[in-house]
Design a protein around this motif. Structure first.
Motif, PDB file in Angstrom:
ATOM      1  N   TRP A 156       0.919  -1.121   0.027  1.00  0.00           N
ATOM      2  CA  TRP A 156       0.138  -0.162   0.220  1.00  0.00           C
ATOM      3  C   TRP A 156       0.896   1.283  -0.135  1.00  0.00           C
ATOM      4  O   TRP A 156       2.049   1.321   0.487  1.00  0.00           O
ATOM      5  N   ASP A 158       1.432   4.326   1.519  1.00  0.00           N
ATOM      6  CA  ASP A 158       1.134   5.004   3.088  1.00  0.00           C
ATOM      7  C   ASP A 158       1.341   6.478   2.875  1.00  0.00           C
ATOM      8  O   ASP A 158       2.237   7.193   2.160  1.00  0.00           O
ATOM      9  N   ASN A 186      -7.751  -7.171  14.943  1.00  0.00           N
ATOM     10  CA  ASN A 186      -7.639  -6.912  13.964  1.00  0.00           C
ATOM     11  C   ASN A 186      -8.895  -7.504  13.085  1.00  0.00           C
ATOM     12  O   ASN A 186      -9.200  -6.592  11.893  1.00  0.00           O
ATOM     13  N   HIS A 207       0.849   0.892  14.388  1.00  0.00           N
ATOM     14  CA  HIS A 207      -0.218  -0.154  13.768  1.00  0.00           C
ATOM     15  C   HIS A 207       0.212  -0.382  12.500  1.00  0.00           C
ATOM     16  O   HIS A 207      -0.349  -1.296  11.768  1.00  0.00           O
ATOM     17  N   VAL A 208       1.444  -0.228  12.332  1.00  0.00           N
ATOM     18  CA  VAL A 208       1.816  -0.547  10.784  1.00  0.00           C
ATOM     19  C   VAL A 208       1.891  -2.222  10.343  1.00  0.00           C
ATOM     20  O   VAL A 208       1.297  -2.508   9.439  1.00  0.00           O
ATOM     21  N   ASN A 210      -0.282  -4.125  11.846  1.00  0.00           N
ATOM     22  CA  ASN A 210      -1.430  -4.657  11.791  1.00  0.00           C
ATOM     23  C   ASN A 210      -2.245  -4.322  10.289  1.00  0.00           C
ATOM     24  O   ASN A 210      -3.123  -5.053   9.815  1.00  0.00           O
ATOM     25  N   THR A 211      -1.517  -3.244   9.501  1.00  0.00           N
ATOM     26  CA  THR A 211      -2.118  -2.881   8.256  1.00  0.00           C
ATOM     27  C   THR A 211      -2.205  -4.227   7.273  1.00  0.00           C
ATOM     28  O   THR A 211      -3.218  -4.488   6.675  1.00  0.00           O
ATOM     29  N   GLN A 214      -5.035  -6.241   8.235  1.00  0.00           N
ATOM     30  CA  GLN A 214      -6.088  -5.912   8.012  1.00  0.00           C
ATOM     31  C   GLN A 214      -6.557  -5.907   6.488  1.00  0.00           C
ATOM     32  O   GLN A 214      -7.820  -5.997   6.173  1.00  0.00           O
ATOM     33  N   ILE A 215      -5.565  -5.563   5.673  1.00  0.00           N
ATOM     34  CA  ILE A 215      -5.775  -5.189   4.308  1.00  0.00           C
ATOM     35  C   ILE A 215      -6.395  -6.683   3.620  1.00  0.00           C
ATOM     36  O   ILE A 215      -7.270  -6.816   2.868  1.00  0.00           O
ATOM     37  N   TYR A 228      -4.341   4.413   3.867  1.00  0.00           N
ATOM     38  CA  TYR A 228      -3.665   4.451   5.294  1.00  0.00           C
ATOM     39  C   TYR A 228      -2.654   5.462   5.387  1.00  0.00           C
ATOM     40  O   TYR A 228      -1.869   5.543   4.601  1.00  0.00           O
ATOM     41  N   HIS A 230       0.343   6.408   8.527  1.00  0.00           N
ATOM     42  CA  HIS A 230       0.899   5.921   9.886  1.00  0.00           C
ATOM     43  C   HIS A 230       1.731   7.043  10.383  1.00  0.00           C
ATOM     44  O   HIS A 230       2.853   7.287   9.946  1.00  0.00           O
TER      45      HIS A 230
END
Length: 464
Positions: A156, A158, A186, A207-208, A210-211, A214-215, A228, A230
């Protein structure tokens, strides 16, 4: 596209400055585009989440004026929705039941560590074509795991850090529901962002990791991915992790320390965002300027001196009636007597330019609302036999002079001339007699505010 942002704190403690900055940036971005700012309380950590922490977050947001357009939504009130999505994922094969015990999972990770591999769930219960699964253990409730892609990458752009890419083999099949059926962090975040149609997720860089998870969940749900961003952490003045002493305290500690909400908003805005060289600006200005292109990828540093400087600016600009409301109770607690005393608003007008907090302002204002109690040694030093005749003359002039600063100053200059004195020789003893201290604003302004009755009464002690 309608911009929809969210602030989603976990109520496991107070709202600290890092969280408040995240909320501010999300709020300002939504305001800039005429979008929607959502408040969501992520309270699935039942052991650590408390009603008191929820209230502390709401109080902090309210004090700052970061009012939400939707919410607050509580994850614990969305359990039915999470169960529905989990059931659908199980039916579609994007999630599966896993009967491995915690001890078995830890054992497989120990084997991987010993082999120099990254510890991760080994997929024992992951269904694959042609794969035979173990027998289901008796009386063991399963967790639900997400069937993470085995190959490829999660990538992604960012809005703060730039392009980030993580290989799917770095991620394991994370648990998305516990044995009792309660969903995990998540998973809930992904479903919430999907259901609430969040377009931009602005949050801390803790939270990086976690991203990508979640994606992948959002992709499995067929959801549109948000953008996103961060934010780097806020460091203390020493360049280390922010401590409570240096600013990592509850936002609601700041009004107790004498800071105004507009100060905190202005200061937090500059921790990782800029608009040219502008240092002082209103929230209306910030919202008109704010986009994600000027967010810094470098850690910001908390500077208490700059915070105090900004607070001084806003105190000077604040309405005196408002400031009086903020400091009066503090002064009453300190023993202030307001009967037959100057109007507090007038005292504030005299003092506020030289104070950095409302606490300092209240302390400074006390000189008008308590009886003077000068140090006897200072009285002996400054109220001398040599100066008494001049003091007595000025005391007599104060009984009849027109009561305004200009006339009081003129009477003082007349006394200085009559006795061939310099201003400090007369002003210092006057300050001690009237206020009990040597440091005050301009003595003629102080005398004017005290009023004729108080001044003549307090100077009567030096009558011949």
């Amino acid at each position: 596209m309608t911009v929809r942002t969210r602030f989603a704190p976990s109520p496991t403690g107070y709202l600290h400055v890092g969280g408040a900055r995240t909320a501010l940036f999300s709020w300002a971005f939504a305001r800039h585009f005429g979008g929607t700012f959502v408040l969501r309380i992520e309270d699935t950590d039942l052991e650590r989440s408390t009603p008191e922490a929820v209230q502390a977050i709401l109080d902090g947001m309210n004090w700052l004026g970061l009012h939400h357009d939707e919410g607050p939504y509580y994850q614990m009130k969305r359990m039915e929705r999470y169960s529905e999505v989990l059931a659908d994922m199980l039916a579609k094969g994007t999630a599966y039941h896993c009967y491995s015990s915690p001890e078995e999972v830890e054992a497989m990770r120990e084997r991987q560590r010993a082999a120099g591999e990254k510890p991760r769930y080994d997929g024992t219960w992951r269904p694959e074509a042609g794969k035979a699964l173990p027998a289901i253990p008796a009386d063991r409730k399963p967790v639900i795991r997400f069937k993470n892609p085995l190959d490829g990458e999660v990538s992604w752009l960012d809005v703060v850090k730039g392009q980030i890419t993580i290989g799917n083999r770095e991620l394991d099949d994370l648990v998305i529901a516990r044995p009792d059926g309660t969903p995990t962090y998540n998973f809930c975040v992904a479903v919430d962002d999907w259901d609430m149609q969040i377009t931009h997720v602005i949050r801390g860089d803790d939270h990086v990791n976690n991203t990508p998870r979640q994606i992948n969940i959002l992709n499995a749900l067929g959801a549109t991915l948000p953008h996103y961003g961060h934010l780097p952490m806020i460091l203390g003045p020493d360049g280390q992790k922010l401590s409570k002493r240096d600013g990592a305290a509850s936002v609601m500690d700041y009004p107790l320390q004498g800071y105004l909400p507009e100060t905190m908003l202005n200061y937090l805005a500059r921790l990782g965002w800029s608009h040219g060289d502008d240092e002082i600006f209103s929230m209306e200005q910030m919202c008109s300027w704010f986009d994600l292109s000027h967010l810094s990828a470098s850690a910001a540093q908390f500077n208490p001196e700059k915070l105090a400087w900004i607070n001084n600016h806003y105190i000077k600009a604040a309405d005196n009636v408002r400031l009086a409301g903020l400091i009066k109770q503090q002064m009453l607690d300190d023993g202030a007597q307001f009967d037959n005393a100057p109007a507090l608003e007038a005292v504030i007008a005299l003092l506020k330019e030289r104070t950095n907090t409302t606490v300092e302002l209240g302390q400074a204002a006390m000189l008008f609302y308590r009886q003077p109690a000068a140090d006897p040694a200072l009285m002996t030093q400054h109220v001398t036999e040599a100066i008494l005749p001049a003091l007595r003359q000025y005391a007599e002039l104060c009984k009849t002079v027109e009561w305004n600063k200009a006339a009081l100053s003129a009477a003082m200059k007349q006394t200085l001339a009559d006795f061939s004195l310099k201003m400090p020789q007369l002003a210092m003893p006057l300050r001690l007699l009237l206020t009990g201290q040597l440091q005050t604003p301009s003595i003629d302004a102080v005398i004017e505010l005290f009023g004729r009755e108080v001044v003549t009464q307090r100077l009567s002690v030096i009558a011949g």
